[in-house]
Design a protein around this motif. Sequence first.
Motif, PDB file in Angstrom:
ATOM      1  N   ASP A  13     -41.322  26.221 -74.401  1.00 45.74           N
ATOM      2  CA  ASP A  13     -39.918  25.988 -74.089  1.00 45.74           C
ATOM      3  C   ASP A  13     -39.875  25.571 -72.614  1.00 45.74           C
ATOM      4  OD1 ASP A  13     -37.037  26.308 -74.354  1.00 45.74           O
ATOM      5  OD2 ASP A  13     -37.300  28.088 -73.115  1.00 45.74           O
ATOM      6  N   LEU A  14     -38.777  25.022 -72.164  1.00 50.15           N
ATOM      7  CA  LEU A  14     -38.708  24.592 -70.756  1.00 50.15           C
ATOM      8  C   LEU A  14     -37.866  25.564 -69.914  1.00 50.15           C
ATOM      9  CD1 LEU A  14     -39.298  22.500 -68.546  1.00 50.15           C
ATOM     10  CD2 LEU A  14     -37.387  21.151 -69.415  1.00 50.15           C
ATOM     11  N   ASP A  15     -36.534  25.532 -70.124  1.00 45.20           N
ATOM     12  CA  ASP A  15     -35.644  26.381 -69.324  1.00 45.20           C
ATOM     13  C   ASP A  15     -35.957  27.853 -69.594  1.00 45.20           C
ATOM     14  OD1 ASP A  15     -34.018  24.332 -68.189  1.00 45.20           O
ATOM     15  OD2 ASP A  15     -32.955  24.143 -70.074  1.00 45.20           O
ATOM     16  N   GLY A  16     -36.382  28.576 -68.585  1.00 45.80           N
ATOM     17  CA  GLY A  16     -36.637  30.011 -68.745  1.00 45.80           C
ATOM     18  C   GLY A  16     -38.096  30.351 -69.018  1.00 45.80           C
ATOM     19  N   VAL A  17     -38.905  29.324 -69.319  1.00 45.40           N
ATOM     20  CA  VAL A  17     -40.336  29.574 -69.564  1.00 45.40           C
ATOM     21  C   VAL A  17     -41.181  28.852 -68.508  1.00 45.40           C
ATOM     22  CG1 VAL A  17     -42.262  29.104 -71.148  1.00 45.40           C
ATOM     23  CG2 VAL A  17     -40.151  30.102 -72.015  1.00 45.40           C
ATOM     24  N   ILE A  18     -40.839  27.588 -68.270  1.00 42.17           N
ATOM     25  CA  ILE A  18     -41.597  26.809 -67.281  1.00 42.17           C
ATOM     26  C   ILE A  18     -40.875  26.831 -65.937  1.00 42.17           C
ATOM     27  CG2 ILE A  18     -42.383  24.471 -66.701  1.00 42.17           C
ATOM     28  CD1 ILE A  18     -43.027  24.096 -69.665  1.00 42.17           C
ATOM     29  N   THR A  19     -39.551  26.826 -65.995  1.00 43.72           N
ATOM     30  CA  THR A  19     -38.771  26.862 -64.745  1.00 43.72           C
ATOM     31  C   THR A  19     -37.468  27.624 -64.963  1.00 43.72           C
ATOM     32  OG1 THR A  19     -37.916  25.474 -62.951  1.00 43.72           O
ATOM     33  CG2 THR A  19     -37.624  24.624 -65.176  1.00 43.72           C
ATOM     34  N   HIS A 112     -56.908  22.740 -76.196  1.00 45.06           N
ATOM     35  CA  HIS A 112     -55.674  23.043 -76.924  1.00 45.06           C
ATOM     36  C   HIS A 112     -54.706  21.879 -76.757  1.00 45.06           C
ATOM     37  CE1 HIS A 112     -56.277  27.413 -77.689  1.00 45.06           C
ATOM     38  NE2 HIS A 112     -57.117  27.271 -76.682  1.00 45.06           N
ATOM     39  N   THR A 113     -53.949  21.581 -77.820  1.00 47.59           N
ATOM     40  CA  THR A 113     -52.881  20.595 -77.690  1.00 47.59           C
ATOM     41  C   THR A 113     -51.685  21.294 -77.045  1.00 47.59           C
ATOM     42  OG1 THR A 113     -53.639  19.402 -79.636  1.00 47.59           O
ATOM     43  CG2 THR A 113     -51.358  19.034 -78.977  1.00 47.59           C
ATOM     44  N   ILE A 114     -51.077  20.603 -76.082  1.00 51.39           N
ATOM     45  CA  ILE A 114     -49.957  21.184 -75.342  1.00 51.39           C
ATOM     46  C   ILE A 114     -48.678  20.434 -75.712  1.00 51.39           C
ATOM     47  CG2 ILE A 114     -49.046  21.748 -73.041  1.00 51.39           C
ATOM     48  CD1 ILE A 114     -51.738  23.117 -73.684  1.00 51.39           C
ATOM     49  N   ALA A 115     -47.708  21.178 -76.232  1.00 57.40           N
ATOM     50  CA  ALA A 115     -46.446  20.555 -76.651  1.00 57.40           C
ATOM     51  C   ALA A 115     -45.265  21.221 -75.964  1.00 57.40           C
ATOM     52  CB  ALA A 115     -46.297  20.667 -78.171  1.00 57.40           C
ATOM     53  N   LEU A 116     -44.179  20.482 -75.921  1.00 56.20           N
ATOM     54  CA  LEU A 116     -42.938  21.007 -75.365  1.00 56.20           C
ATOM     55  C   LEU A 116     -41.851  20.841 -76.413  1.00 56.20           C
ATOM     56  CD1 LEU A 116     -41.449  21.531 -72.306  1.00 56.20           C
ATOM     57  CD2 LEU A 116     -40.329  19.451 -73.099  1.00 56.20           C
ATOM     58  N   TYR A 117     -41.073  21.890 -76.619  1.00 53.91           N
ATOM     59  CA  TYR A 117     -39.815  21.699 -77.348  1.00 53.91           C
ATOM     60  C   TYR A 117     -38.705  22.416 -76.587  1.00 53.91           C
ATOM     61  CZ  TYR A 117     -35.886  22.111 -80.464  1.00 53.91           C
ATOM     62  OH  TYR A 117     -34.606  22.100 -80.958  1.00 53.91           O
ATOM     63  N   SER A 118     -37.864  21.596 -75.974  1.00 54.23           N
ATOM     64  CA  SER A 118     -36.715  22.110 -75.234  1.00 54.23           C
ATOM     65  C   SER A 118     -35.439  21.572 -75.861  1.00 54.23           C
ATOM     66  CB  SER A 118     -36.801  21.637 -73.783  1.00 54.23           C
ATOM     67  OG  SER A 118     -35.567  21.825 -73.124  1.00 54.23           O
ATOM     68  N   SER A 119     -34.409  22.397 -75.927  1.00 53.10           N
ATOM     69  CA  SER A 119     -33.105  21.925 -76.434  1.00 53.10           C
ATOM     70  C   SER A 119     -32.419  21.022 -75.436  1.00 53.10           C
ATOM     71  CB  SER A 119     -32.175  23.112 -76.700  1.00 53.10           C
ATOM     72  OG  SER A 119     -32.724  23.966 -77.657  1.00 53.10           O
ATOM     73  N   SER A 120     -32.941  20.951 -74.232  1.00 56.47           N
ATOM     74  CA  SER A 120     -32.256  20.215 -73.166  1.00 56.47           C
ATOM     75  C   SER A 120     -32.421  18.708 -73.295  1.00 56.47           C
ATOM     76  CB  SER A 120     -32.784  20.656 -71.805  1.00 56.47           C
ATOM     77  OG  SER A 120     -32.193  19.862 -70.798  1.00 56.47           O
ATOM     78  N   LYS A 121     -31.303  17.999 -73.112  1.00 58.76           N
ATOM     79  CA  LYS A 121     -31.346  16.536 -73.069  1.00 58.76           C
ATOM     80  C   LYS A 121     -31.809  16.071 -71.690  1.00 58.76           C
ATOM     81  CE  LYS A 121     -28.161  15.582 -76.756  1.00 58.76           C
ATOM     82  NZ  LYS A 121     -26.987  14.889 -77.244  1.00 58.76           N
ATOM     83  N   ALA A 123     -34.598  17.303 -70.328  1.00 56.30           N
ATOM     84  CA  ALA A 123     -35.968  17.812 -70.224  1.00 56.30           C
ATOM     85  C   ALA A 123     -36.911  16.854 -69.486  1.00 56.30           C
ATOM     86  CB  ALA A 123     -36.514  18.134 -71.608  1.00 56.30           C
ATOM     87  N   GLU A 124     -36.855  15.560 -69.828  1.00 56.84           N
ATOM     88  CA  GLU A 124     -37.774  14.597 -69.184  1.00 56.84           C
ATOM     89  C   GLU A 124     -37.521  14.545 -67.677  1.00 56.84           C
ATOM     90  OE1 GLU A 124     -39.710  11.671 -70.974  1.00 56.84           O
ATOM     91  OE2 GLU A 124     -39.940  13.296 -72.398  1.00 56.84           O
ATOM     92  N   PHE A 125     -36.248  14.572 -67.326  1.00 56.79           N
ATOM     93  CA  PHE A 125     -35.862  14.535 -65.911  1.00 56.79           C
ATOM     94  C   PHE A 125     -36.420  15.767 -65.187  1.00 56.79           C
ATOM     95  CE2 PHE A 125     -32.588  16.033 -62.821  1.00 56.79           C
ATOM     96  CZ  PHE A 125     -32.719  15.026 -61.885  1.00 56.79           C
ATOM     97  N   ILE A 126     -36.283  16.932 -65.814  1.00 55.27           N
ATOM     98  CA  ILE A 126     -36.749  18.178 -65.186  1.00 55.27           C
ATOM     99  C   ILE A 126     -38.280  18.171 -65.065  1.00 55.27           C
ATOM    100  CG2 ILE A 126     -36.895  20.704 -65.496  1.00 55.27           C
ATOM    101  CD1 ILE A 126     -34.067  20.512 -66.789  1.00 55.27           C
ATOM    102  N   LEU A 127     -38.967  17.745 -66.119  1.00 62.01           N
ATOM    103  CA  LEU A 127     -40.442  17.692 -66.070  1.00 62.01           C
ATOM    104  C   LEU A 127     -40.910  16.731 -64.977  1.00 62.01           C
ATOM    105  CD1 LEU A 127     -41.422  17.613 -69.862  1.00 62.01           C
ATOM    106  CD2 LEU A 127     -41.663  19.546 -68.296  1.00 62.01           C
ATOM    107  N   SER A 128     -40.174  15.648 -64.803  1.00 56.83           N
ATOM    108  CA  SER A 128     -40.552  14.700 -63.741  1.00 56.83           C
ATOM    109  C   SER A 128     -40.355  15.329 -62.372  1.00 56.83           C
ATOM    110  CB  SER A 128     -39.706  13.428 -63.796  1.00 56.83           C
ATOM    111  OG  SER A 128     -39.766  12.889 -65.058  1.00 56.83           O
ATOM    112  N   LYS A 129     -39.240  16.031 -62.203  1.00 55.95           N
ATOM    113  CA  LYS A 129     -38.993  16.701 -60.920  1.00 55.95           C
ATOM    114  C   LYS A 129     -40.085  17.733 -60.626  1.00 55.95           C
ATOM    115  CE  LYS A 129     -34.840  16.683 -58.966  1.00 55.95           C
ATOM    116  NZ  LYS A 129     -34.629  16.084 -57.676  1.00 55.95           N
ATOM    117  N   LEU A 130     -40.551  18.408 -61.674  1.00 57.52           N
ATOM    118  CA  LEU A 130     -41.582  19.440 -61.501  1.00 57.52           C
ATOM    119  C   LEU A 130     -42.979  18.818 -61.384  1.00 57.52           C
ATOM    120  CD1 LEU A 130     -40.368  22.039 -64.202  1.00 57.52           C
ATOM    121  CD2 LEU A 130     -39.948  22.125 -61.739  1.00 57.52           C
ATOM    122  N   LYS A 131     -43.048  17.517 -61.658  1.00 51.78           N
ATOM    123  CA  LYS A 131     -44.305  16.743 -61.606  1.00 51.78           C
ATOM    124  C   LYS A 131     -45.357  17.263 -62.592  1.00 51.78           C
ATOM    125  CE  LYS A 131     -43.853  14.779 -57.000  1.00 51.78           C
ATOM    126  NZ  LYS A 131     -42.696  15.442 -56.434  1.00 51.78           N
TER     127      LYS A 131
END
Length: 218
Positions: A13-19, A112-121, A123-131
């Motif tokens: 997940d993204l919000d709350g797990v990665i950032t 391991h294969t690494i996947a993301l599933y975030s409900s956020s529209k 998400a790509e913007f946030i992942l880019s900001k986090l690099k």
Amino acid sequence: MKTKQNYPTFIFDLDGVITKTEAYHFQAWKQTASLFDYELTHENNEQLKGVSRVDSLKKILEWSDSEISTEMFERLLKEKNDRYLKALTELSEKDIIEGVYEFILDARNHQHTIALYSSSKNAEFILSKLKIIDLFDVRVDGNDVTQSKPHPEGFEIAAKLANSPPSKCVVFEDSSAGVIAANQIGMTTVGIGNADDLSMASRICKNFIEIALNDFKA
Ligand code: B16
Ligand code: MG
């Protein structure tokens, strides 16, 4: 995508797990709720975690016993998102939650294969900001699904793209909606955060400092 049969696929997940962007969502929704004289509580916010923008606003209207026009609904969604994005201006790699980056690197190094599933529209913007956008073999977000968590659609898509059966996927989630969704299709769930809200997860951890790759050896 090449299958890495012997290793579980990790779905983050993204919000709350990665950032920790949850606090920004909360602040932005609080302002929306105040338009209806409704004070959004932390308990309310738990129920908004992992839930799409549209479903979040529907819940706020229900809690505040309010009805609005379709035009107003769209306007409030946009205003909330504008506030949220403004709050993310300074977001950078410093905002990655402790331990998760190292865990992902270790998992990648062990095939391991690494996947993301975030409900956020966003998400790509946030992942880019986090690099860290390049760390993910598979990315699914709010733009790819018709039904948000707690519906399992996004997890099903992620598993398919990773070429991995759901039973070989391990999901890291901070929301009960996400844990419910992944449990429904037989994925292993690791709840990150508050134990009370995540009691249906297979395992609960405070953060990635408590998690080691060896915990998931077949
Ligand atoms: P947006 P996650 C979710 O992200 C958030 O937990 C939730 O609070 C938010 O409403 C939802 O994304 C939609 O986000 O308004 O940016 O499209 O936890 O699934 O990564
Ligand atoms: Mg989350």
